[in-house]
Design an enzyme around this catalytic site. Structure first.
Site, mmCIF file in Angstrom:
data_model
loop_
_atom_site.group_PDB
_atom_site.id
_atom_site.type_symbol
_atom_site.label_atom_id
_atom_site.label_comp_id
_atom_site.label_asym_id
_atom_site.label_seq_id
_atom_site.Cartn_x
_atom_site.Cartn_y
_atom_site.Cartn_z
ATOM 1 N N LYS A 35 -6.464 4.200 -3.638
ATOM 2 C CA LYS A 35 -6.609 2.833 -4.144
ATOM 3 C C LYS A 35 -7.190 1.911 -3.075
ATOM 4 O O LYS A 35 -8.123 1.160 -3.329
ATOM 5 C CB LYS A 35 -5.244 2.274 -4.584
ATOM 6 C CG LYS A 35 -4.656 2.974 -5.794
ATOM 7 C CD LYS A 35 -3.334 2.360 -6.197
ATOM 8 C CE LYS A 35 -2.250 2.488 -5.149
ATOM 9 N NZ LYS A 35 -1.873 3.866 -4.811
ATOM 10 N N THR A 36 -6.608 1.985 -1.890
ATOM 11 C CA THR A 36 -7.081 1.113 -0.822
ATOM 12 C C THR A 36 -8.519 1.468 -0.464
ATOM 13 O O THR A 36 -9.361 0.599 -0.228
ATOM 14 C CB THR A 36 -6.156 1.226 0.406
ATOM 15 O OG1 THR A 36 -4.824 0.889 -0.013
ATOM 16 C CG2 THR A 36 -6.578 0.299 1.510
ATOM 17 N N ASP A 220 -4.911 -5.788 -3.026
ATOM 18 C CA ASP A 220 -4.277 -4.480 -2.791
ATOM 19 C C ASP A 220 -2.772 -4.634 -3.045
ATOM 20 O O ASP A 220 -2.235 -5.734 -2.944
ATOM 21 C CB ASP A 220 -4.528 -4.041 -1.336
ATOM 22 C CG ASP A 220 -4.304 -2.531 -1.143
ATOM 23 O OD1 ASP A 220 -3.984 -1.846 -2.138
ATOM 24 O OD2 ASP A 220 -4.441 -2.050 -0.002
ATOM 25 N N GLU A 221 -2.084 -3.552 -3.352
ATOM 26 C CA GLU A 221 -0.626 -3.573 -3.567
ATOM 27 C C GLU A 221 -0.244 -4.637 -4.596
ATOM 28 O O GLU A 221 0.707 -5.403 -4.401
ATOM 29 C CB GLU A 221 0.109 -3.851 -2.242
ATOM 30 C CG GLU A 221 -0.298 -2.953 -1.089
ATOM 31 C CD GLU A 221 0.443 -1.625 -1.044
ATOM 32 O OE1 GLU A 221 1.211 -1.335 -1.998
ATOM 33 O OE2 GLU A 221 0.229 -0.859 -0.084
ATOM 34 N N GLN A 251 5.581 1.976 -6.728
ATOM 35 C CA GLN A 251 5.780 1.568 -5.341
ATOM 36 C C GLN A 251 6.160 0.094 -5.225
ATOM 37 O O GLN A 251 6.018 -0.507 -4.167
ATOM 38 C CB GLN A 251 4.517 1.837 -4.518
ATOM 39 C CG GLN A 251 4.220 3.315 -4.378
ATOM 40 C CD GLN A 251 3.043 3.557 -3.446
ATOM 41 O OE1 GLN A 251 3.119 3.311 -2.248
ATOM 42 N NE2 GLN A 251 1.939 4.013 -4.003
ATOM 43 N N ARG A 604 4.375 8.948 2.339
ATOM 44 C CA ARG A 604 3.647 8.606 3.568
ATOM 45 C C ARG A 604 3.226 9.873 4.302
ATOM 46 O O ARG A 604 2.397 9.852 5.198
ATOM 47 C CB ARG A 604 4.508 7.773 4.532
ATOM 48 C CG ARG A 604 4.989 6.418 4.052
ATOM 49 C CD ARG A 604 3.908 5.569 3.489
ATOM 50 N NE ARG A 604 3.851 5.693 2.041
ATOM 51 C CZ ARG A 604 2.800 5.361 1.295
ATOM 52 N NH1 ARG A 604 1.718 4.896 1.850
ATOM 53 N NH2 ARG A 604 2.807 5.511 -0.020
#
Ligand code: ATP
Ligand code: MG
Length: 730
Positions: A35-36, A220-221, A251, A604
């Site tokens: 995504k980022t 983002d996020e 998330q 992660r």
């Protein structure tokens, strides 16, 4: 540039998102699916292929560090520096707007930001001033109440009054706080967002200006935006509706701070015809790690649901270590990292994650003993230390005399004979006349409202600040800090105190001077250097400043690990009541948030994921038996491997085992290696200025040998042996 260059290294779904036509676009996808990466490529695409000006780009990230990285990557891709693009956090961007348009925002030009700790202190005083009982109105909870309403876009006057008279009191405190902040020209974190939103909402010309300017808004996020942030985005994107947002409902971990995962659903409703792209391939983790993470998150009921797969192969199983206690856990983790370092892995490829910041201490002690450099993210923050805040308060008063929080902080620090009684009188005058403490103090002096001695002392303080401000040279930041340290006598005050604590404080203050010297001033922001520095101290305090050693083991809370990735991850303290946290266990919604946090932590990891729990844990000074976290059980058994510590102690590290808890009494050390004349790894040494500490690392030899010493009060330092004059203590 050739568009294919920007699409290189992207899969079909990612490309579809990057080249999607203007309009509302949502990329909804699981962890590590790119995504980022898509967001970054999209910016490059907009600029390079669609011909958008960098001025028209507004990108919101979660941390300042992420913002800097994003800018760097876009510049790399385009092969040129990109100016005029706004990339930052919601808070940073709103702050920038308020600085540039302080008049429209009805703020004084020198307004100052207060952090959450200052907010609570300030409330405490106001609550007392209202003659209310703190036991019924705990300042911290009141702060939570106020922030919650601000996050929902509600001023005190707009809070619906419940019948309960006590509730009305809470609202009255909110109102009092709002008025006091306005008079003092101070702005808390939630206010930054609310104020910027109100300003855009009420000022048609400003709104039109920014709507026209920011033709491309990217976030983002997105799952962690709260109501006011979402409203702010909607306002800015009002005309063109070019909103490109990426996120993952699984998330969402900031519900406790007002984030609304429903914003994802709302987005599709608010922008009918929005294009949604789902990414399903995970590029980060190996198969077993991904399956384990999926197995955990699958236990949440409220999910949008996703498929996530990887072609990275099965990889290793998730390793599970049952530790005897927290020391044993830390020892195991440090041992594993040591092994991977022995296998030529960099230290910063390993991350130790925990639910609560207090868990870091044990890891730190063992890392020090093992001579392994590490970095704690979001630990004790430089700009939050008391002596640093004192110095900053003087700086703030120099630019804004009405800043009551700063006034109260330093009016009698260092002591100058202004007692509580005097401060109370000043406070009363301020309250009764709706003026700032500074003005109240001047009135008290001029109108002889204070006993002569007190009036004298107060007057000296007022003159001191005025003379500091007069002395300051506009474009000499370091000079301004110097003036503060000298005129305020803060430095002298700590220097005269010979205790080691005071010595460390002296050093920190000196460090503030170098922080000022090193400060990178960005004139584009449209504010003076001192203001920029003060804002930096308030807004970026939470993020790690540059460390002198760049290859360090990474330690951080699960919340700060969001968006990052590491080859080797240790998810520690997997115990009921610690994780899931005890405050969340009886509430289904909160428990799901804990599970999402676990999912964030697990995802992660790229190659190795270690989970660990202790059978008994000492935390906050108490020892408790512990049970393994339910999240461990949720991982299908064939995906995990129970591991034991590798036989006897690793060579070199001694002193743990049955009496693990006593290990702290006599720190473990790596024995042997003599660096130079009598100084060994693990030696306790004394330095004339820094006091006592332990040698934890070294490099070089002979004349140029350097040692790293972990000083009890001064922290870690690298010293050249030839000059340091270290004395071996034991
Ligand atoms: P998170 O949900 O944790 O924020 P994300 O969806 O933002 O994750 P990224 O951080 O963008 O994912 O990507 C995860 C990793 O996968 C990164 O190392 C990235 O470089 C890599 N990656 C993403 N897409 C591709 C691709 N098409 N080919 C190769 N590597 C990729
Ligand atoms: Mg990401």
């Amino acid at each position: 540039m050739d568009p294919s260059l920007i699409l290189d290294g992207l899969n079909d779904a990612q490309r579809e998102a990057v080249c999607a036509p203007d309009g509302a676009n949502l990329v909804l996808a699981g962890a590590g699916s790119g995504k980022t990466r898509v967001l970054i490529h999209r910016i490059a695409w907009d600029i390079d292929v669609m011909g958008a000006s960098p001025f028209s780009i507004l990108a919101v990230t979660f941390t300042n560090k992420a913002a800097a990285e994003m800018r760097g990557r876009v510049e790399n891709m385009l092969n040129q520096p990109v100016q005029g693009m706004w990339i930052g956090t919601f808070h940073g961007l709103c702050h920038r707007l308020l600085r540039q348009h302080w008049k429209e925002a009805a703020l004084p030009q020198g307004f100052q930001i207060i952090d959450s700790e200052d907010q609570v202190r300030y409330l405490k005083r106001l609550i007392r001033g209202l003659e209310l009982d703190e036991a019924y109105y705990p300042p911290r909870q009141v702060a939570g109440f106020i922030n919650h309403h601000k996050e929902e876009g509600r001023r005190a006057a707009a809070v619906p009054l419940a019948r309960d008279p006590k509730y009305a009191e809470w609202v009255r405190i909110y109102q009092t706080y709002e008025d006091a902040c306005q008079r003092a020209g101070i702005v808390d974190f939630a206010e930054l967002l609310l104020r910027a939103w109100e300003m855009l909402k009420s000022s048609e010309p400003l709104r039109a200006h920014y709507q026209k300017r920011f033709q491309h808004i990217l976030v983002d996020e997105f799952q962690d935006t709260n109501s006011i942030q979402y409203s702010w985005l909607r306002l800015l994107a009002g005309g063109h509706k070019n909103l490109f947002v990426v996120g993952d409902d699984d998330q969402s971990i900031y519900g406790w701070r007002g984030a609304k995962v429903e914003n994802i659903l709302k987005f599709e409703r608010d922008y009918p015809g929005a294009k949604t792209v789902r990414l399903e391939q995970n590029y980060r983790s190996t198969g077993n790690i991904l399956k384990a993470a999926n197995a955990v998150i699958d236990n949440n009921d409220t999910r949008l649901g996703k498929n996530l797969w990887t072609d990275a192969g099965e990889g290793e199983k998730v390793r599970l270590y049952a530790a005897y206690n927290e020391v044993d856990e830390a020892r195991y983790v440090v041992d594993q990292i040591q092994k991977s370092v022995d296998d030529n892995r960099r230290r910063d490829e390993s991350a130790i994650l925990y639910r609560s910041n207090a868990q870091s201490r044990v890891f730190e002690e063992l890392l020090i003993s093992a001579g392994m450099p590490y970095r704690v993210y979001g630990g004790l923050r430089f700009f939050e230390r008391a002596e640093i805040k004192d110095a900053l308060a003087y700086l703030r008063l120099m630019t804004n005399r009405d800043d009551d929080v700063s006034f109260e902080r330093v009016v009698n620090t260092p002591t100058r004979g202004i007692g509580n009684r005097t401060v109370e009188i000043i406070r009363d005058i301020a309250r009764n006349n709706s003026i700032s403490m500074w003005r109240a103090a001047s009135q008290a002096v001029n109108n002889k409202l204070l006993p002569a001695r007190a009036a004298n002392a107060v007057n000296t303080f007022l003159e001191l600040i005025d003379s500091m401000a007069a002395e300051r040279n506009e474009d000499d930041l370091e000079g301004a800090v110097n003036i503060v340290l000298e005129y305020s006598t803060l430095l002298e005050h700590y220097k005269s105190d010979k205790s080691e604590k005071a010595q460390a404080k002296t050093e920190n203050l000196e460090e503030l001077l170098s922080a000022a010297r090193m400060f990178e001033f960005d004139e584009e922001e449209g504010l003076g250097e001192l203001d920029a520095f003060l804002s930096h101290a308030a807004l970026e305090a939470g993020e790690q400043q540059g460390a002198e050693w760049d290859d360090c083991v990474q330690l951080m809370s699960l919340h700060s690990a969001k968006g990052l990735e590491f080859p080797q991850v240790f998810l520690t303290g997997m115990e009921e009541e610690l994780f899931p946290h005890r405050n969340s266990m009886s509430d289904a919604g909160k428990l799901e948030e804990e599970r999402r946090l676990c999912y964030v932590g697990m995802t992660r990891a790229r190659e190795q994921l270690f989970l660990s729990y202790a059978e008994s844990r000492r935390l906050y000074g108490q020892t408790h038996p512990a049970r393994p976290s339910r999240f461990i059980d949720e991982i299908t058994e064939e995906l995990r491997d129970r591991v034991r510590a590798a036989g006897p102690a690793r060579s070199g590290i001694v002193g743990y085992g049955g009496a693990a808890a006593s290990a702290f009494a006599s720190p473990m050390r790596k024995t042997g290696v003599e660096v130079a004349n009598g100084i060994k790894l693990g030696s306790r040494v004394r330095h004339a200025k820094f006091g006592d500490g332990m040698v934890t690392n070294y490099e070089g030899s002979g004349e140029s040998a350097r040692v790293q010493v972990n000083f009890e009060f001064a922290g870690q330092k690298w010293l050249v042996l030839a000059f340091a004059n270290l004395e071996v203590v034991s």
